[in-house]
Each structure stands twice: as C-alpha cells, then as structure tokens.
Design an enzyme around this catalytic site. Structure first.
Site, PDB file in Angstrom:
ATOM      1  N   GLU A 379       0.828  -1.225   0.000  1.00  0.00           N
ATOM      2  CA  GLU A 379       0.000   0.000   0.000  1.00  0.00           C
ATOM      3  C   GLU A 379       0.858   1.269   0.000  1.00  0.00           C
ATOM      4  OE1 GLU A 379      -2.123  -1.611  -0.783  1.00  0.00           O
ATOM      5  OE2 GLU A 379      -3.569  -2.383   0.634  1.00  0.00           O
ATOM      6  N   GLY A 380       2.000   1.220  -0.668  1.00  0.00           N
ATOM      7  CA  GLY A 380       2.847   2.402  -0.805  1.00  0.00           C
ATOM      8  C   GLY A 380       4.057   2.356   0.104  1.00  0.00           C
TER       9      GLY A 380
END
Length: 398
Positions: A379-380
């Site tokens: 998620e980043g």
C-alpha cells in the site's frame, strides 16, 4: 445520503454500530482462539506446501471473518473501523497469507461500493463481501510509480473498452474472480482520464496471467503479472465515471487500507515480541536465563514501548477515518510510516534475542522476520508516505 453513479447511496460507515464491550470481547476471544489453534495448523501447512489449503478460504468465510467490516446491507457484519482494526491486529499474529485474505476482502468493498449502481453492487460487491467471489486490487505497474503514474490504457469502441498494458505485484491476481483495475483513456495524462474497471478473470481474449508467486515471505498468497492486448471489457463494468478512477482506487481503498496495514504491523510485532519473550525465558547461557540478562531486558523494553506508541497512532488514524476527519489521509500515511519502521526494529531485536537459532526455519521467528519485510512496500512505500506527510505539514494541512 449522497447521489453516486445515479443511485441513492448510504455512506458505508453510517451503517456500522459499535459492538458492546462484552460482545466485542467475546469476538476477540473467538478470533484469538482460532488464530492460536486452527490458524497455526494452517500456517504450518502453508509453509510446508507453499500454497493456501483449499478449505482455508471457506473456513474464513463461514466463520464470518471475511465480512467483518462491510455494512449489513452488503451482507457484512457492520463492525466499525476501529474495532475491526483490533481484530486485524489479532489476525496479523497468524500467517501473513491468512492476514492478507482477511485484510483484502474486508477492504476492497470500500473502493467499489460508493461508486456502483445497485445492479453492480449485486453483481460485484455483495459476492465479494460474502466470500463467494474474490476481487484483486489491480493498480501497480512495473513501468510506473504510484498514484497517477499509470500507463495501462483503454480506448472506447461503442459499449466496449479495449484494454492494453501490464500490471504486476497483483495480490490474488492469479486465482481471483475479478480484477478491480485502473487504466487511463488513451491520450490522457496526469490525474485526468483514469477509469476503474471490473475485469473478469475468465480467459478474456488478449489477457495473459503469469503466476509470480515466488516471494521472500508471505508464502501461499498468489501474485500475478497481467498483460493485456486489446482485451475487451464492457463499459457497463466501469466503476463510477470516466475520470473518477484515481478517486476509486486511492480514496476508496488505499486510505483505510494503509491504516489496516499499519495495524497488521502492530499484530506481527506483538507476535515477534511474544516469541522473543518465550525464548528468553527458556534459553540458558552460563547458568542464567536470557531473561535475567539486562541487555535482553533492554531490548524487550524498547520493543514494548515501540509497539505501544505505534499502536496509539494507528488507532488515532482509524478514528479520524471513521469520523471523516480532514486529517484522516495524512494520519493514515503517518501511521503506516511509523508502524512499518517500528516493525523493522522490533523483529530485528526479536530475532537477535534468538541468536543463531532464529535463523533456522524450524523457529517461528524466522517466518515472522521474512513476512515483516512485505509491509515496507505494501500500500505504498514509506518514502511515498513521507512525501504525503511532508507536503501536508508544509502546506498547513496539519
């Protein structure tokens, strides 16, 4: 109430009602008993076979663990986000692939639901929430960065989009039923022209699915490389409007998902600490338990403080998201940034307490240490989270 995609829509969290203390405590005990009992049995099988046991998905579904967070109108249990995260904390002490199933299925509905018609909800969202269909979040590309850096394209011909491009690192992308996929209209650039599509994983013309599941950790979870060449997708499968694709993918899923991943770091760190304590209490050197040695006590004390501090920030981010706080976005990035760095420190110290024993696969800390590395980019990356937080600080948004 708001109007989205031409239909009346109730905000997802408005349907959630806080569970009473006794009811929630009972649910946490139930999940804990499953994680430490059958969950551990599944974990051993996953590590031995490198694949998820066929009956695992059905067991998680039948126990209601895949529908914890979604509102009752979608077939979910309507558990509020902060309470759901406390359950995610427990699931994260189990095998990473078990955590991944619970995390993804309890999250993808958030991206789809606000932008869909009632017909689309019945076809895509409800089957996902109830565990009858699996949806894979499909954003990342090998040739792109994050967010708007999307190179996969679509061009419209009548009632069909023709899809071209490549996606990679797509969790559950091999075995899923649907890809929730972001692409951009040919000729568009930047934040504009991005569309979100529900693409069926049914042997579509021009679609190649490559199993890319040989990973350092998180064994058992399949990952895919996807390649498309003029692959037809019905326009009716678009989620929201053209130009809303980034809104669907980033705000709908990634914001709360970052907080969920941050809480998964807390749970895994707690498991590492638990294993370190158990080992220190039984291992003897020169006639003394490791637990009696000040150096080891210092490591365990640092871990305890680190975990509790990160946990407090994660729960603050969860409450901000639940309450639609303007700082929810930056707090989600900050919580993941802090929790990931904490997990790195805690698992490293826990492994060090095990000494050379921790390096062998027969000890659970070895798996925990490997699995912890995945959260660094899930998620980043932390570098992206720091950019988000830094810009918010400089522009006075926090």
């Amino acid at each position: 109430m708001s109007q989205v995609a031409g239909t009346e829509y109730a905000e997802p969290e408005s349907a959630a009602s806080q569970l009473g203390d006794d009811e929630f405590a009972a649910l946490k005990r139930e999940v804990t008993e499953w994680v430490t009992g059958p969950g551990e049995d599944f974990a051993e099988r996953i590590e031995a076979d490198g694949a998820l046991p066929p009956e695992l998905f059905g067991e998680l579904r039948d126990r209601g663990y895949l529908s914890l967070a979604a509102p009752e109108r979608l077939g979910g249990r309507g558990i509020p986000f902060p309470q759901y995260l406390e359950l995610m904390e427990i699931f994260s002490r189990s095998h990473a692939s078990i955590r991944m199933l619970v995390h993804v299925i309890n999250g993808t509905w958030r991206a789809m639901d606000p932008y869909m018609t009632e017909e689309q909800r019945a076809e895509f969202v409800v089957p996902s929430v109830t565990g009858r269909k699996l949806v894979a979040f499909t954003l990342t590309e090998a040739t792109g960065g994050t967010g708007a850096d999307i190179h996969t394209t679509v061009r419209r011909e009548g009632d069909t989009y023709l899809l071209n491009g490549e996606k990679h690192l797509i969790t559950f992308g091999v075995k899923c039923d649907w890809w929730l996929l972001a692409a951009r209209l040919e000729g568009s650039s930047g934040k504009h022209g991005v569309v979100a599509l529900m693409v069926p994983n049914t042997g579509l013309p021009g679609a190649d699915v490559i199993d890319d599941s040989e990973t350092m950790g998180v064994h058992g979870t399949d990952h895919a490389i996807l390649r498309f060449h003029d692959t037809p997708v019905p326009v009716a499968n678009r989620v929201g409007e053209e130009d809303q694709g980034l809104e669907v993918m980033l705000g709908g899923f990634l914001l709360p998902s970052r907080v969920s991943v941050a809480m998964s770091c807390i749970g895994l760190a707690e498991r590492a600490q638990e294993l370190a304590v158990q080992y220190a209490q039984r291992r003897e050197t020169f006639g003394k338990k490791l637990a009696e040695r000040q150096a080891v006590q210092f490591l365990l004390a640092e871990n305890f403080a680190d975990i509790r501090a990160a946990r407090a920030l994660v729960l603050e981010a969860a409450r901000a998201y639940e309450n639609d706080d303007p700082e929810a976005g930056v707090l989600s990035s900050a919580s993941k940034m802090v929790a990931v760095d904490m997990l790195t420190r805690v698992t490293d110290k826990a492994l060090q307490i095990h000494g050379g024993q921790g390096y062998w696969k027969r000890n659970p800390i070895e798996r925990v240490y490997r699995d912890a590395r995945a959260q660094r980019f899930e998620e980043g990356t932390n570098e992206i989270q720091k950019l988000v937080v830094g810009r918010a600080v400089l522009t006075g948004q926090v």
